[in-house]
Design an enzyme around this catalytic site. Structure first.
Site, PDB file in Angstrom:
ATOM      1  N   GLU A  15     -36.322 -25.861  13.476  1.00 31.09           N
ATOM      2  CA  GLU A  15     -35.061 -26.617  13.421  1.00 31.09           C
ATOM      3  C   GLU A  15     -34.034 -25.924  12.536  1.00 31.09           C
ATOM      4  O   GLU A  15     -32.839 -25.931  12.846  1.00 31.09           O
ATOM      5  CB  GLU A  15     -35.339 -28.037  12.929  1.00 31.09           C
ATOM      6  N   SER A  23     -40.213 -27.664   6.003  1.00 35.16           N
ATOM      7  CA  SER A  23     -41.625 -27.789   6.341  1.00 35.16           C
ATOM      8  C   SER A  23     -42.089 -26.516   7.025  1.00 35.16           C
ATOM      9  O   SER A  23     -41.521 -26.105   8.053  1.00 35.16           O
ATOM     10  CB  SER A  23     -41.820 -29.005   7.255  1.00 35.16           C
ATOM     11  N   GLY A  71     -45.519 -25.881   7.805  1.00 31.99           N
ATOM     12  CA  GLY A  71     -46.845 -26.032   8.387  1.00 31.99           C
ATOM     13  C   GLY A  71     -47.920 -25.471   7.476  1.00 31.99           C
ATOM     14  O   GLY A  71     -48.001 -25.798   6.292  1.00 31.99           O
ATOM     15  N   ASP A 131     -44.314 -37.252   8.672  1.00 32.12           N
ATOM     16  CA  ASP A 131     -43.893 -38.601   8.265  1.00 32.12           C
ATOM     17  C   ASP A 131     -44.527 -38.979   6.929  1.00 32.12           C
ATOM     18  O   ASP A 131     -43.893 -39.618   6.082  1.00 32.12           O
ATOM     19  CB  ASP A 131     -44.282 -39.622   9.328  1.00 32.12           C
TER      20      ASP A 131
END
Length: 312
Positions: free
Chosen positions: A190, A224, A226, A256
């Site tokens: 993103e 993030s 991973g 989340d």
């Protein structure tokens, strides 16, 4: 006053199970399914509630799946604000292949909302007497909801001195950042889409995140990564947290859990670094749980002290 209010415009009932191995054509005999209330903001609210902060979850829902979603949320004692819609709430289906440990995620499209329905969500939020300290919008937008929906939330939050936390993607994410948010949690993919660059190195990840901060699009960027960990960038702070070495049972809801763990800590008065550590620990704890059980407080407390923050 509620500490945290989450908004989930495309909620779902998460159904998860496992089977000996996934293969075409044959009937796959599965274990008894688990069902949980799902969708980004609803999962965040579930985690925030478990960690002791006062919260509520606002979401549109309809049909029998919508009734099940509301019942599952109530069973976890998470206060829900349901906005009725004509369409049926979607379901998502997760299957774990026991022979390989791989997870298969089947994500259904959400029902189309008409203008009156998504406007009703905005009206309920913006006309509540008690304003939250943190507003969290997480997840995708269903058909019919305009790309600038989260941007409208960001503008309202800023006007009411509310910290707006966003975890979304695509046009909805880009539109909201133009309004400015308190905290955004993009993935590396993103961030690449937002910057229009390949960003092959950590230095370039950091520079792209710092650009969002410098231009006022976000006060805090949590990237993030991973299995590589996570990166936090604020005006005077850059922190990197390597991933914890945990056995992955299910990755569903880890992001989340990260947001829920971090927001619950911020609501409790923690600083950015401490909240970041607890977010990383919450995501790691979630990986240990099957289906969409998300992070469990006991696992978070066990793991958070193992999170190492490196100043970049």
């Amino acid at each position: 006053m509620t500490d945290v209010l989450t908004v989930t415009m495309n909620p779902c009932v998460d159904v998860s199970t496992s089977t000996a191995n996934v293969e075409p054509t044959h009937k796959l005999r599965c274990e008894a399914p688990q069902r949980a209330p799902g969708g980004g903001g609803i999962n965040v609210a579930r985690v925030v509630h478990r960690l002791g902060a006062s919260c509520a979850a606002l979401y549109p829902a309809g049909g029998m799946p919508g009734d099940m979603l509301s019942g599952l949320l109530a069973a976890e004692r998470v206060p829900g604000i349901r906005i009725p819609i004509a369409g049926e709430t979607r379901e998502s289906f997760h299957v774990r292949d026991l022979s390989t440990g791989q997870e298969y995620r089947f994500v259904m499209p959400g029902p189309e909302l008409d203008e009156a329905e998504w406007q009703a969500c905005l009206h309920r939020l913006m006309n509540s007497e008690a304003k939250p300290r943190y507003l969290v919008a997480s997840g995708s937008l269903p058909p019919g909801v305009p790309d600038d929906f989260h941007a409208r939330l960001a503008k309202w939050a800023r006007q009411n001195n509310i910290r707006f936390v966003l975890d979304s993607s695509g046009a909805a994410l880009a539109c909201a950042l133009k309004e400015g948010v308190y905290l955004v949690k993009p993935s590396l993919r993103e961030l690449r889409e937002l910057s229009g660059q390949a960003l092959p190195t950590e230095i370039q990840w950091r520079e792209a995140a710092q650009q969002l901060v410098r231009t006022g699009q976000a006060e805090v960027v949590v990237l993030s990564l991973g299995g590589q960990g996570a990166l936090l960038v604020a005006r005077d702070t850059v922190l990197f947290a390597p991933a914890l070495p945990v056995e992955v049972v299910s990755a569903v809801g880890a992001g989340d859990s990260f947001v829920g763990g971090m927001v619950a800590s911020l609501a409790a008065g923690a600083g950015l670094g401490e909240a970041f550590r607890r977010g990383v620990a919450a995501a790691s704890a979630s990986l240990l749980s099957s289906g969409t059980r998300l992070c469990q407080p006991a696992e978070l407390e066990r793991l958070w002290q193992d999170v190492v923050l490196q100043v970049r």
